[in-house]
Structures are given as C-alpha cells and as structure tokens.
Design a protein around this motif. Structure first.
Motif, mmCIF file in Angstrom:
data_model
loop_
_atom_site.group_PDB
_atom_site.id
_atom_site.type_symbol
_atom_site.label_atom_id
_atom_site.label_comp_id
_atom_site.label_asym_id
_atom_site.label_seq_id
_atom_site.Cartn_x
_atom_site.Cartn_y
_atom_site.Cartn_z
ATOM 1 N N PRO A 1 0.786 -1.170 -0.062
ATOM 2 C CA PRO A 1 -0.048 0.200 0.055
ATOM 3 C C PRO A 1 0.824 0.995 0.102
ATOM 4 O O PRO A 1 2.045 1.273 0.368
ATOM 5 N N LEU A 2 0.325 2.324 -0.514
ATOM 6 C CA LEU A 2 1.243 3.723 -0.390
ATOM 7 C C LEU A 2 1.740 3.743 0.800
ATOM 8 O O LEU A 2 3.079 4.266 0.571
ATOM 9 N N PHE B 1 9.115 2.010 3.243
ATOM 10 C CA PHE B 1 10.036 1.382 2.541
ATOM 11 C C PHE B 1 11.098 2.166 2.002
ATOM 12 O O PHE B 1 12.156 2.167 2.123
ATOM 13 N N ILE B 2 10.742 3.089 1.350
ATOM 14 C CA ILE B 2 12.056 4.103 0.443
ATOM 15 C C ILE B 2 12.487 5.013 1.684
ATOM 16 O O ILE B 2 13.951 5.225 1.384
ATOM 17 N N LEU B 3 11.864 5.226 2.535
ATOM 18 C CA LEU B 3 12.446 6.157 3.640
ATOM 19 C C LEU B 3 13.508 5.381 4.510
ATOM 20 O O LEU B 3 14.669 5.577 4.962
#
Length: 68
Positions: A43-44, A50-52
């Motif tokens: 989910p968004l 994840f990216i952080l």
C-alpha cells in the motif's frame, strides 16, 4: 536475482560479500510474513516507509565511523 548480484559483488569487491549477506539476512528477518508470504504490492503508506528505510540505510553506509 540476489544470487547473481552477490556473485558479481564477490568478483569486484571480495571483502564486501559477507557484510551484504548479513544486511540482507537482517532485513529479511525483520519483514513480517503474511500467510501468503511476501506481498506482491505494498500500500502507498508502506511504500513510503520502505523508501525512507532504504535511504536511511544508504546514508548510514556513508557516515564516518567514530573512533572508540
């Protein structure tokens, strides 16, 4: 594709293979498994987490280590 990347890493930087294997093991161990295994999509909000986390980990690799 992890194994082919690890083989390439081992050829180009032999001393770093073990460090990356330890990191991968640590990350995989922290992922909560669902009854169906790894999710195919996140989910968004989880994509943002994840990216952080990815960029925090990348930054940590390049920080200067303090002398003890």
């Amino acid at each position: 594709l992890k194994n082919s990347h690890i083989k390439k890493l081992e050829r180009e930087y032999p001393g770093k293979k073990k460090w990356y294997e330890i990191c991968l093991t640590d990350i995989i161990g922290k992922i909560e498994m669902t009854k169906d295994g790894f999710p195919k999509q996140l989910p968004l909000e989880e994509q943002g987490k994840f990216i952080l986390g990815y960029y925090h980990q990348m930054q940590k690799k390049y920080e200067k280590k303090e002398d003890k």
